[in-house]
Motif scaffolding. Structure first.
Motif, PDB file in Angstrom:
ATOM      1  N   VAL A  33       0.860  -1.128   0.038  1.00 22.14           N
ATOM      2  CA  VAL A  33       0.008  -0.099   0.016  1.00 22.14           C
ATOM      3  C   VAL A  33       1.049   1.302   0.240  1.00 22.14           C
ATOM      4  N   TRP A  34       1.952   1.280   0.831  1.00 22.61           N
ATOM      5  CA  TRP A  34       2.545   2.481   0.802  1.00 22.61           C
ATOM      6  C   TRP A  34       3.419   2.500  -0.465  1.00 22.61           C
ATOM      7  N   THR A  35       4.050   1.483  -1.027  1.00 23.03           N
ATOM      8  CA  THR A  35       4.450   1.735  -2.285  1.00 23.03           C
ATOM      9  C   THR A  35       3.535   2.363  -3.419  1.00 23.03           C
TER      10      THR A  35
ATOM     11  N   GLN B 146     -17.999  -6.718  14.588  1.00 21.45           N
ATOM     12  CA  GLN B 146     -17.593  -7.959  13.774  1.00 21.45           C
ATOM     13  C   GLN B 146     -16.253  -8.055  13.970  1.00 21.45           C
ATOM     14  N   LYS B 147     -15.500  -7.206  14.259  1.00 22.60           N
ATOM     15  CA  LYS B 147     -13.919  -7.508  14.475  1.00 22.60           C
ATOM     16  C   LYS B 147     -13.872  -8.016  15.789  1.00 22.60           C
ATOM     17  N   ALA B 148     -14.665  -7.475  16.808  1.00 23.99           N
ATOM     18  CA  ALA B 148     -14.554  -7.987  18.157  1.00 23.99           C
ATOM     19  C   ALA B 148     -14.909  -9.586  18.189  1.00 23.99           C
TER      20      ALA B 148
ATOM     21  N   ARG C 159      -7.760   1.366   2.939  1.00 21.49           N
ATOM     22  CA  ARG C 159      -9.047   1.884   3.606  1.00 21.49           C
ATOM     23  C   ARG C 159      -9.604   1.141   4.601  1.00 21.49           C
ATOM     24  N   ASN C 160      -8.789   0.009   5.037  1.00 22.83           N
ATOM     25  CA  ASN C 160      -9.352  -0.546   6.438  1.00 22.83           C
ATOM     26  C   ASN C 160     -10.723  -1.359   6.058  1.00 22.83           C
ATOM     27  N   LEU C 161     -10.960  -1.775   5.039  1.00 17.98           N
ATOM     28  CA  LEU C 161     -12.174  -2.474   4.757  1.00 17.98           C
ATOM     29  C   LEU C 161     -12.180  -3.980   4.901  1.00 17.98           C
ATOM     30  N   HIS C 162     -10.808  -4.516   5.012  1.00 19.96           N
ATOM     31  CA  HIS C 162     -10.415  -5.955   5.156  1.00 19.96           C
ATOM     32  C   HIS C 162     -10.568  -6.443   6.747  1.00 19.96           C
ATOM     33  N   GLN C 163     -10.513  -7.764   6.768  1.00 17.83           N
ATOM     34  CA  GLN C 163     -10.317  -8.249   7.912  1.00 17.83           C
ATOM     35  C   GLN C 163      -8.907  -9.239   7.823  1.00 17.83           C
TER      36      GLN C 163
ATOM     37  N   ILE D 104      -3.209  -5.168  22.132  1.00 18.45           N
ATOM     38  CA  ILE D 104      -2.914  -5.701  20.617  1.00 18.45           C
ATOM     39  C   ILE D 104      -3.826  -4.592  19.961  1.00 18.45           C
ATOM     40  N   TRP D 105      -3.102  -3.329  19.424  1.00 11.58           N
ATOM     41  CA  TRP D 105      -3.753  -2.585  18.522  1.00 11.58           C
ATOM     42  C   TRP D 105      -4.363  -3.379  17.265  1.00 11.58           C
ATOM     43  N   GLY D 106      -5.412  -3.163  16.649  1.00 12.50           N
ATOM     44  CA  GLY D 106      -5.572  -3.723  15.168  1.00 12.50           C
ATOM     45  C   GLY D 106      -5.596  -5.057  15.418  1.00 12.50           C
ATOM     46  N   ALA D 107      -6.371  -5.734  16.405  1.00 12.20           N
ATOM     47  CA  ALA D 107      -6.363  -7.116  16.806  1.00 12.20           C
ATOM     48  C   ALA D 107      -6.636  -8.186  15.824  1.00 12.20           C
TER      49      ALA D 107
ATOM     50  N   VAL E 151      -7.655  -4.497  20.576  1.00 13.03           N
ATOM     51  CA  VAL E 151      -8.492  -3.189  20.327  1.00 13.03           C
ATOM     52  C   VAL E 151      -8.848  -3.233  19.029  1.00 13.03           C
ATOM     53  N   VAL E 152     -10.150  -3.134  18.672  1.00 16.99           N
ATOM     54  CA  VAL E 152     -10.687  -3.295  17.198  1.00 16.99           C
ATOM     55  C   VAL E 152     -11.477  -2.208  17.214  1.00 16.99           C
ATOM     56  N   SER E 153     -12.245  -2.090  15.738  1.00 19.95           N
ATOM     57  CA  SER E 153     -13.037  -0.727  15.593  1.00 19.95           C
ATOM     58  C   SER E 153     -14.559  -1.157  14.890  1.00 19.95           C
TER      59      SER E 153
ATOM     60  N   CYS F  21       6.543  -1.486  15.458  1.00 19.22           N
ATOM     61  CA  CYS F  21       7.131  -1.541  14.110  1.00 19.22           C
ATOM     62  C   CYS F  21       6.560  -1.020  13.057  1.00 19.22           C
ATOM     63  N   ALA F  22       5.761   0.118  13.559  1.00 22.15           N
ATOM     64  CA  ALA F  22       5.458   0.956  12.403  1.00 22.15           C
ATOM     65  C   ALA F  22       4.526   2.166  12.952  1.00 22.15           C
ATOM     66  N   SER F  23       4.177   3.123  12.141  1.00 19.97           N
ATOM     67  CA  SER F  23       3.493   4.334  12.300  1.00 19.97           C
ATOM     68  C   SER F  23       2.498   4.588  11.354  1.00 19.97           C
ATOM     69  N   THR F  24       1.535   3.728  11.392  1.00 17.44           N
ATOM     70  CA  THR F  24       0.363   3.818   9.920  1.00 17.44           C
ATOM     71  C   THR F  24      -0.177   5.298   9.981  1.00 17.44           C
ATOM     72  N   SER F  25      -0.600   5.861  11.172  1.00 21.52           N
ATOM     73  CA  SER F  25      -1.232   7.024  11.268  1.00 21.52           C
ATOM     74  C   SER F  25      -0.263   8.253  11.488  1.00 21.52           C
ATOM     75  N   GLY F  26       1.014   8.144  11.427  1.00 22.72           N
ATOM     76  CA  GLY F  26       1.972   9.222  11.319  1.00 22.72           C
ATOM     77  C   GLY F  26       3.035   8.843  12.180  1.00 22.72           C
TER      78      GLY F  26
HETATM   79  N1  NDP Z   1       8.281  -3.199  10.303  1.00 16.11           N
HETATM   80  C1  NDP Z   1       7.837  -4.307  10.040  1.00 16.11           C
HETATM   81  O1  NDP Z   1       8.450  -5.212   9.997  1.00 16.11           O
HETATM   82  C2  NDP Z   1       6.345  -4.204   9.628  1.00 16.11           C
HETATM   83  C3  NDP Z   1       5.615  -3.126   9.769  1.00 16.11           C
HETATM   84  N2  NDP Z   1       4.296  -3.214   9.347  1.00 16.11           N
HETATM   85  C4  NDP Z   1       3.431  -1.787   9.312  1.00 16.11           C
HETATM   86  O2  NDP Z   1       2.420  -2.180  10.219  1.00 16.11           O
HETATM   87  C5  NDP Z   1       1.273  -1.343   9.983  1.00 16.11           C
HETATM   88  C6  NDP Z   1       0.115  -2.251  10.083  1.00 16.11           C
HETATM   89  O3  NDP Z   1       0.083  -3.341   9.060  1.00 16.11           O
HETATM   90  P1  NDP Z   1      -0.956  -4.663   9.061  1.00 16.11           P
HETATM   91  O4  NDP Z   1      -1.413  -5.098  10.368  1.00 16.11           O
HETATM   92  O5  NDP Z   1      -0.660  -5.390   8.299  1.00 16.11           O
HETATM   93  O6  NDP Z   1      -1.988  -3.784   8.369  1.00 16.11           O
HETATM   94  P2  NDP Z   1      -3.736  -3.958   8.728  1.00 16.11           P
HETATM   95  O7  NDP Z   1      -4.065  -2.695   7.919  1.00 16.11           O
HETATM   96  O8  NDP Z   1      -3.987  -5.262   8.224  1.00 16.11           O
HETATM   97  O9  NDP Z   1      -4.117  -3.747  10.141  1.00 16.11           O
HETATM   98  C7  NDP Z   1      -3.749  -2.556  10.917  1.00 16.11           C
HETATM   99  C8  NDP Z   1      -5.034  -2.571  12.052  1.00 16.11           C
HETATM  100  O10 NDP Z   1      -4.642  -1.404  12.885  1.00 16.11           O
HETATM  101  C9  NDP Z   1      -5.651  -0.607  13.339  1.00 16.11           C
HETATM  102  N3  NDP Z   1      -5.674   0.765  12.879  1.00 16.11           N
HETATM  103  C10 NDP Z   1      -5.164   1.334  11.980  1.00 16.11           C
HETATM  104  N4  NDP Z   1      -5.251   2.682  12.224  1.00 16.11           N
HETATM  105  C11 NDP Z   1      -5.352   2.832  13.432  1.00 16.11           C
HETATM  106  C12 NDP Z   1      -5.507   3.779  14.185  1.00 16.11           C
HETATM  107  N5  NDP Z   1      -5.394   5.176  13.650  1.00 16.11           N
HETATM  108  N6  NDP Z   1      -5.649   3.866  15.661  1.00 16.11           N
HETATM  109  C13 NDP Z   1      -5.838   2.783  16.273  1.00 16.11           C
HETATM  110  N7  NDP Z   1      -6.080   1.447  15.143  1.00 16.11           N
HETATM  111  C14 NDP Z   1      -5.710   1.494  13.994  1.00 16.11           C
HETATM  112  C15 NDP Z   1      -6.919  -1.197  12.289  1.00 16.11           C
HETATM  113  O11 NDP Z   1      -7.705  -1.971  13.285  1.00 16.11           O
HETATM  114  P3  NDP Z   1      -9.143  -1.635  13.713  1.00 16.11           P
HETATM  115  O12 NDP Z   1      -9.705  -0.508  12.734  1.00 16.11           O
HETATM  116  O13 NDP Z   1      -9.729  -2.881  13.680  1.00 16.11           O
HETATM  117  O14 NDP Z   1      -8.749  -1.042  15.006  1.00 16.11           O
HETATM  118  C16 NDP Z   1      -6.395  -1.752  11.171  1.00 16.11           C
HETATM  119  O15 NDP Z   1      -7.113  -3.032  10.655  1.00 16.11           O
HETATM  120  C17 NDP Z   1       1.537  -0.949   8.465  1.00 16.11           C
HETATM  121  O16 NDP Z   1       1.676   0.520   8.632  1.00 16.11           O
HETATM  122  C18 NDP Z   1       2.568  -1.836   7.931  1.00 16.11           C
HETATM  123  O17 NDP Z   1       3.385  -1.084   7.086  1.00 16.11           O
HETATM  124  C19 NDP Z   1       3.623  -4.294   9.011  1.00 16.11           C
HETATM  125  C20 NDP Z   1       4.375  -5.604   8.973  1.00 16.11           C
HETATM  126  C21 NDP Z   1       5.727  -5.511   9.223  1.00 16.11           C
END
Ligand code: NDP
Ligand code: A1D88
Length: 455
Positions: A93-95, A270-272, A416-420, A240-243, A265-267, A349-354
């Motif tokens: 997705v990042w790419t 259904q995810k719960a 768009r976080n539409l998946h499980q 566990i965020w995004g469990a 933690v989920v959103s 291991c990451a910073s999806t939201s910043g």
């Molecule tokens: N450094 C590394 O080796 C790796 C890094 N990554 C990085 O980790 C991140 C997550 O990857 P992955 O788990 O595969 O992605 P997914 O999108 O499959 O899962 C991430 C989950 O995190 C939750 N989430 C997303 N945004 C927020 C937010 N703002 N606040 C709280 N929860 C949030 C969501 O769950 P919900 O909505 O249910 O809360 C979402 O489903 C990505 O940025 C990815 O690039 C991934 C794999 C390896």
């Protein structure tokens, strides 16, 4: 290239060999390889296509292409693998949205390393960091694998010419993620890997199931279980965020299998439910409970951290968390540091939201907490994580499977976080369900294997 009889070799001939029960290693070794194959790419001349758009409006369906690409030359220590199935990871997705930077910079840098790595610096990037498939060819110096072997590949690419990487290969100065920082990735009919990325395909899984865990399972294993990460132990409370997401669905399984207590933690409800089905009991629906850790773009709200912490204490019988499994980043990091118990660990291991995190450091130093950075996994950690899948202790969390042509949509779903759990992609496999070699073991675990399907 032509085969006897004058017909042009295609990937269809490779598929026929894989599907024939009579094929031997010698047959695979003798199989001519095609000059080109179909692969998912992004294009260097399109890196500015989303300039000015918000992250969420950058649409992978526009930047992801299905192209015919030339077969790369096979080098020493490498293997060409026929890819039956792959999966979408967030790095793709990042790419595809060219954030936080274009991956062509990584390919250019790798291309400068040696005559052989120049192959990677192309105007197109074949992406994808997971695969399940069959070895077609091995390069000089490869003894552990042979044509015909059914494999999965982990995504750690290392050169290991420096001493730095020899205690832990993730520390190699030339450490790269295959299919993200290298070319010739897994979302394709054929992939080029280093032979030390290969691992045996779990016999009881189909191609697409086997391709799903790889990257996220290995990452969650190092981050949570390995001594290089949080070193989780029995009884630990693990937030566990995004469990039910990619990483989180494996972190939850590791916590449960290791005798820890996941707080998921989920959103959505259904995810719960999915987390409950995995065996978790403590679940927080962040959406339903309306946590707002940031008052505005610049200021956090410690009262919300406290409300979140109280909720965790309710679920644990008054205890705080030993480990936070972090990856959302900026949005959650302040809360994660706050709710960790004295002496506990935040492992990220990451910073999806910043990636510019803010937290109140008093809660870190006064309570002797630790923040640990974790990234993918070394070969041994990836091997141990794959072994747990092969033994039926950890299961794939595949929810939906797309064709190679639909990869843009698959990446859009993840963006768009539409998946499980995990989203799979069929590459050479003509349909789902193929490649199972151990039906008896599969039958034992079938409910767990299908837990995420079609929800
Ligand atoms: N450094 C590394 O080796 C790796 C890094 N990554 C990085 O980790 C991140 C997550 O990857 P992955 O788990 O595969 O992605 P997914 O999108 O499959 O899962 C991430 C989950 O995190 C939750 N989430 C997303 N945004 C927020 C937010 N703002 N606040 C709280 N929860 C949030 C969501 O769950 P919900 O909505 O249910 O809360 C979402 O489903 C990505 O940025 C990815 O690039 C991934 C794999 C390896
Ligand atoms: C398995 C799946 C994983 C995931 O999904 S992870 C999520 C996706 N990945 C990402 O989002 C990460 C993407 N990558 C990046 O954003 C960047 O990749 C990094 C920020 C990680 C690194 O930035 P960069 O600019 O590539 O590297 P530098 O190390 O900053 O090097 C630039 C120059 O700076 C020099 N330098 C580095 N450290 C120092 C120092 N301590 N003091 C002085 N100089 C330094 C270097 O040498 C180099 O120099 P020279 O340009 O000349 O080669």
């Amino acid at each position: 290239m032509r085969i006897a009889g004058g017909n042009t070799v295609t990937t269809k001939d490779i598929l026929d060999a894989i599907q024939s029960p009579d094929s031997t290693p010698a047959d695979f070794a003798a199989l001519p390889l095609p000059e080109s194959y179909r692969a998912i790419t992004v294009h260097k001349d399109e890196t500015e296509m989303f300039a000015g758009l918000e992250t969420r409006d950058k649409d992978p369906r526009k930047s992801i292409h299905l192209d015919d690409v030339a077969l790369p030359e096979l080098g020493p220590g490498e293997a060409l693998v026929a890819v039956m199935a792959s999966s979408v990871n967030y790095n793709s997705v990042w790419t595809s949205i060219f954030e936080p930077l274009s991956t062509f910079g990584f390919l250019e840098r790798y291309g400068r390393l040696s005559e052989l790595t120049k192959r990677h610096d192309l105007p197109y990037h074949i992406i994808g960091s997971d695969l399940a498939g069959v070895v077609l060819r091995t390069g000089p110096g490869v003894n552990a694998w042979k044509p015909g072997d059914e494999v999965v590949a982990h995504c750690l690419s290392v050169e290991l010419e420096s001493s730095d990487g020899h205690n832990d290969t993730m520390l190699d100065p030339e450490q790269r993620i295959w299919g993200f920082e290298t070319n010739f990735g897994g979302l394709a009919e054929i992939a080029l890997v280093k032979s030390n990325q290969l691992m045996p395909k779990p016999d009881h899984l189909s191609w697409e199931e086997a391709a799903a865990p790889g990257l996220v399972n290995s990452t969650a294993y190092r981050q949570l279980v390995s001594r290089n990460g949080a070193g989780m132990k029995q009884g630990d409370n693990v937030l566990i965020w995004g469990a039910s997401g990619g990483l989180g669905s494996y972190a939850t399984q590791f916590a449960l299998a290791g005798g820890a207590n996941p707080i998921c933690v989920v959103s959505s409800p259904q995810k719960a439910d999915i987390c409950r089905a995995m065996g978790a009991e403590a679940i927080i629906d962040r959406n339903a409970e309306g946590y707002k850790f940031w008052k505005n773009e610049h200021e956090q709200d410690p009262r919300e951290w406290k409300r979140f912490g109280k909720r965790i204490r309710e679920l644990t019988g008054g205890e705080d968390v030993d480990i936070v499994f972090e990856h959302p980043g900026r949005e959650t990091f302040g809360a994660s540091v706050y709710v960790t118990r004295k002496g506990g660990t935040i492992v990220t291991c990451a910073s999806t939201s910043g990636y510019n995190h803010e937290y109140d450091n008093r809660y870190l130093w006064m309570s002797l907490k630790r923040i640990i950075g974790s990234h993918f996994a070394n070969y041994r950690e990836a091997w141990e994580a794959n072994r747990l899948v092969a033994k039926g202790k950890i299961h794939p969390t595949l929810s939906k499977v797309y064709s190679l042509e639909e990869t843009g949509q698959a990446a859009y779903d993840v963006h768009r976080n539409l998946h499980q759990g995990k989203v799979g992609v069929l590459c050479l496999a003509p349909e789902e369900g193929l490649g199972v070699r151990d039906e008896e073991m599969r039958a034992k675990h079938i409910d767990a294997i299908n837990r995420f399907r079609n929800i």
